[in-house]
Write a protein that holds these residues in place. Structure first.
Motif, PDB file in Angstrom:
ATOM      1  N   TYR A 185     -29.917  16.741   7.638  1.00  0.00           N
ATOM      2  CA  TYR A 185     -29.113  17.500   6.691  1.00  0.00           C
ATOM      3  C   TYR A 185     -28.636  16.602   5.555  1.00  0.00           C
ATOM      4  O   TYR A 185     -28.770  15.378   5.612  1.00  0.00           O
ATOM      5  CB  TYR A 185     -27.913  18.134   7.402  1.00  0.00           C
ATOM      6  CG  TYR A 185     -28.284  18.840   8.678  1.00  0.00           C
ATOM      7  CD1 TYR A 185     -28.921  20.070   8.645  1.00  0.00           C
ATOM      8  CD2 TYR A 185     -28.035  18.253   9.911  1.00  0.00           C
ATOM      9  CE1 TYR A 185     -29.284  20.729   9.814  1.00  0.00           C
ATOM     10  CE2 TYR A 185     -28.396  18.895  11.094  1.00  0.00           C
ATOM     11  CZ  TYR A 185     -29.029  20.126  11.036  1.00  0.00           C
ATOM     12  OH  TYR A 185     -29.396  20.759  12.197  1.00  0.00           O
ATOM     13  N   SER A 186     -28.068  17.218   4.530  1.00  0.00           N
ATOM     14  CA  SER A 186     -27.536  16.462   3.397  1.00  0.00           C
ATOM     15  C   SER A 186     -26.110  16.905   3.125  1.00  0.00           C
ATOM     16  O   SER A 186     -25.822  17.575   2.124  1.00  0.00           O
ATOM     17  CB  SER A 186     -28.421  16.670   2.152  1.00  0.00           C
ATOM     18  OG  SER A 186     -29.717  16.165   2.368  1.00  0.00           O
ATOM     19  N   TRP A 187     -25.228  16.575   4.027  1.00  0.00           N
ATOM     20  CA  TRP A 187     -23.793  16.827   3.869  1.00  0.00           C
ATOM     21  C   TRP A 187     -23.044  15.908   4.817  1.00  0.00           C
ATOM     22  O   TRP A 187     -23.627  15.019   5.427  1.00  0.00           O
ATOM     23  CB  TRP A 187     -23.456  18.301   4.115  1.00  0.00           C
ATOM     24  CG  TRP A 187     -23.904  18.868   5.437  1.00  0.00           C
ATOM     25  CD1 TRP A 187     -23.389  18.575   6.670  1.00  0.00           C
ATOM     26  CD2 TRP A 187     -24.939  19.832   5.662  1.00  0.00           C
ATOM     27  NE1 TRP A 187     -24.040  19.295   7.646  1.00  0.00           N
ATOM     28  CE2 TRP A 187     -24.994  20.073   7.054  1.00  0.00           C
ATOM     29  CE3 TRP A 187     -25.808  20.527   4.825  1.00  0.00           C
ATOM     30  CZ2 TRP A 187     -25.899  20.977   7.625  1.00  0.00           C
ATOM     31  CZ3 TRP A 187     -26.702  21.420   5.394  1.00  0.00           C
ATOM     32  CH2 TRP A 187     -26.743  21.641   6.762  1.00  0.00           C
ATOM     33  N   GLY A 188     -21.758  16.100   4.960  1.00  0.00           N
ATOM     34  CA  GLY A 188     -20.964  15.236   5.810  1.00  0.00           C
ATOM     35  C   GLY A 188     -21.332  15.369   7.278  1.00  0.00           C
ATOM     36  O   GLY A 188     -21.464  16.476   7.800  1.00  0.00           O
ATOM     37  N   ARG A 190     -18.020  12.018   4.848  1.00  0.00           N
ATOM     38  CA  ARG A 190     -17.999  12.611   3.508  1.00  0.00           C
ATOM     39  C   ARG A 190     -19.387  13.137   3.139  1.00  0.00           C
ATOM     40  O   ARG A 190     -19.539  14.273   2.699  1.00  0.00           O
ATOM     41  CB  ARG A 190     -17.555  11.552   2.493  1.00  0.00           C
ATOM     42  CG  ARG A 190     -17.675  11.958   1.038  1.00  0.00           C
ATOM     43  CD  ARG A 190     -17.507  10.751   0.127  1.00  0.00           C
ATOM     44  NE  ARG A 190     -18.526   9.751   0.353  1.00  0.00           N
ATOM     45  CZ  ARG A 190     -19.691   9.700  -0.298  1.00  0.00           C
ATOM     46  NH1 ARG A 190     -19.967  10.601  -1.226  1.00  0.00           N
ATOM     47  NH2 ARG A 190     -20.565   8.746  -0.042  1.00  0.00           N
ATOM     48  N   TYR A 191     -20.409  12.276   3.333  1.00  0.00           N
ATOM     49  CA  TYR A 191     -21.782  12.679   2.997  1.00  0.00           C
ATOM     50  C   TYR A 191     -22.768  11.718   3.646  1.00  0.00           C
ATOM     51  O   TYR A 191     -22.543  10.502   3.683  1.00  0.00           O
ATOM     52  CB  TYR A 191     -22.002  12.658   1.482  1.00  0.00           C
ATOM     53  CG  TYR A 191     -23.442  12.930   1.090  1.00  0.00           C
ATOM     54  CD1 TYR A 191     -23.919  14.235   0.983  1.00  0.00           C
ATOM     55  CD2 TYR A 191     -24.324  11.873   0.865  1.00  0.00           C
ATOM     56  CE1 TYR A 191     -25.244  14.485   0.655  1.00  0.00           C
ATOM     57  CE2 TYR A 191     -25.648  12.116   0.534  1.00  0.00           C
ATOM     58  CZ  TYR A 191     -26.104  13.430   0.427  1.00  0.00           C
ATOM     59  OH  TYR A 191     -27.412  13.662   0.118  1.00  0.00           O
ATOM     60  N   ASP A 210     -18.167  20.829   6.549  1.00  0.00           N
ATOM     61  CA  ASP A 210     -17.935  19.398   6.683  1.00  0.00           C
ATOM     62  C   ASP A 210     -16.543  19.032   6.192  1.00  0.00           C
ATOM     63  O   ASP A 210     -15.822  19.849   5.606  1.00  0.00           O
ATOM     64  CB  ASP A 210     -19.039  18.569   6.001  1.00  0.00           C
ATOM     65  CG  ASP A 210     -19.007  18.604   4.471  1.00  0.00           C
ATOM     66  OD1 ASP A 210     -18.032  19.102   3.890  1.00  0.00           O
ATOM     67  OD2 ASP A 210     -19.988  18.133   3.856  1.00  0.00           O
ATOM     68  N   HIS A 246     -15.616  19.522   2.319  1.00  0.00           N
ATOM     69  CA  HIS A 246     -15.578  20.879   1.774  1.00  0.00           C
ATOM     70  C   HIS A 246     -14.519  21.757   2.440  1.00  0.00           C
ATOM     71  O   HIS A 246     -13.949  22.645   1.783  1.00  0.00           O
ATOM     72  CB  HIS A 246     -16.969  21.509   1.856  1.00  0.00           C
ATOM     73  CG  HIS A 246     -17.938  20.878   0.905  1.00  0.00           C
ATOM     74  ND1 HIS A 246     -18.681  19.765   1.222  1.00  0.00           N
ATOM     75  CD2 HIS A 246     -18.237  21.175  -0.397  1.00  0.00           C
ATOM     76  CE1 HIS A 246     -19.412  19.413   0.179  1.00  0.00           C
ATOM     77  NE2 HIS A 246     -19.164  20.243  -0.809  1.00  0.00           N
ATOM     78  N   SER A 296     -22.856  22.714   8.864  1.00  0.00           N
ATOM     79  CA  SER A 296     -23.261  23.163   7.535  1.00  0.00           C
ATOM     80  C   SER A 296     -22.333  22.513   6.509  1.00  0.00           C
ATOM     81  O   SER A 296     -21.257  22.016   6.852  1.00  0.00           O
ATOM     82  CB  SER A 296     -23.189  24.691   7.416  1.00  0.00           C
ATOM     83  OG  SER A 296     -21.864  25.152   7.614  1.00  0.00           O
ATOM     84  N   GLN A 297     -22.761  22.513   5.237  1.00  0.00           N
ATOM     85  CA  GLN A 297     -21.973  21.839   4.211  1.00  0.00           C
ATOM     86  C   GLN A 297     -20.569  22.417   4.086  1.00  0.00           C
ATOM     87  O   GLN A 297     -19.597  21.680   3.915  1.00  0.00           O
ATOM     88  CB  GLN A 297     -22.684  21.910   2.870  1.00  0.00           C
ATOM     89  CG  GLN A 297     -21.971  21.120   1.775  1.00  0.00           C
ATOM     90  CD  GLN A 297     -22.649  21.240   0.432  1.00  0.00           C
ATOM     91  OE1 GLN A 297     -22.689  22.326  -0.143  1.00  0.00           O
ATOM     92  NE2 GLN A 297     -23.198  20.157  -0.071  1.00  0.00           N
ATOM     93  N   ASP A 298     -20.454  23.738   4.157  1.00  0.00           N
ATOM     94  CA  ASP A 298     -19.140  24.343   3.977  1.00  0.00           C
ATOM     95  C   ASP A 298     -18.183  24.033   5.127  1.00  0.00           C
ATOM     96  O   ASP A 298     -16.985  24.290   5.019  1.00  0.00           O
ATOM     97  CB  ASP A 298     -19.265  25.863   3.802  1.00  0.00           C
ATOM     98  CG  ASP A 298     -19.834  26.544   5.036  1.00  0.00           C
ATOM     99  OD1 ASP A 298     -20.901  26.107   5.516  1.00  0.00           O
ATOM    100  OD2 ASP A 298     -19.219  27.503   5.531  1.00  0.00           O
TER     101      ASP A 298
END
Length: 202
Positions: free
Chosen positions: A63-66, A51-52, A75, A78, A71-73
């Motif tokens: 990084y700071s996402w899943g 999730r994160y 994960d 998202h 990239s975040q988009d």
């Protein structure tokens, strides 16, 4: 080797894990959205590092996402959220708000906080892979039942439980927790919350 809660040696395997969670989450959602009597305004996705995960240079994660995404988009959260919004766009004008609260102590399910999800119309619980306690009804199933009960409160949100990677006894206990509420496969009843368990393949 890309760092992950459970270390897998190849990027391809991690991608498979991400897609498996996504596909199974969508499988549950497809049925559960039939239970919504009004517009879905807020979606809560509760999970672990898929999730994160904040930056952790000491393990090579910058990084700071899943985790398991480039990239975040891309994960888990998202991509799943976009799929949900695409589906809801056919029946409602505004996209729902996404929240990703860290409100459960996953290692033993000893603590949780229902406050962050009190307004969520959809609650997706994707936990279990970092559970380190005994896999027994007393230590796993009963706390999971209490989590579901508290998250539901006196409302009727759509609750979706996605089990651990690898299925097995833990998955069985999560499913049993959901079944206690007699809501499994009850998505067709608009006045009921829908709880779906999607076991991951071995």
């Amino acid at each position: 080797m890309l760092p992950f809660d459970l270390f897998y040696p190849h990027q391809g395997e991690i991608e498979m894990i991400r897609k498996s969670y996504l596909a199974l989450g969508l499988l549950a959602l497809t049925a559960a959205f039939g239970a919504a009597a009004a517009d879905i305004k807020e979606i809560a996705i509760i999970g672990n590092s898929i999730r994160y995960h904040g930056k952790a240079p000491n393990i090579g994660w910058n990084y700071s996402w899943g985790m398991a995404a480039s990239s975040q988009d891309k994960d888990y959260v998202h991509v799943l959220y976009k799929k949900i919004c695409d589906k809801l766009a056919k029946t409602q004008k505004a996209a729902p708000k996404l929240i990703m609260p860290s409100c459960v102590t996953e290692k033993d399910f000893s603590k949780w906080n229902a406050e962050p999800v009190k307004n969520a119309d959809v609650i997706i619980i994707q936990l279990g892979d970092n559970y380190r306690g005994p896999q027994t009804p007393e230590k796993l199933q009963q706390p999971y039942e209490a989590i579901i009960k508290d998250f539901k409160g006196d409302r009727h949100p759509i609750v979706i439980c996605v089990s651990n990677w690898g299925s097995g006894k833990m998955s069985d206990l999560i499913e049993a927790a959901a079944r206690l509420f007699d809501l499994l496969h009850r998505a067709e009843e608009s006045d009921k919350a829908a709880i779906a368990v999607a076991p991951l393949p071995e």
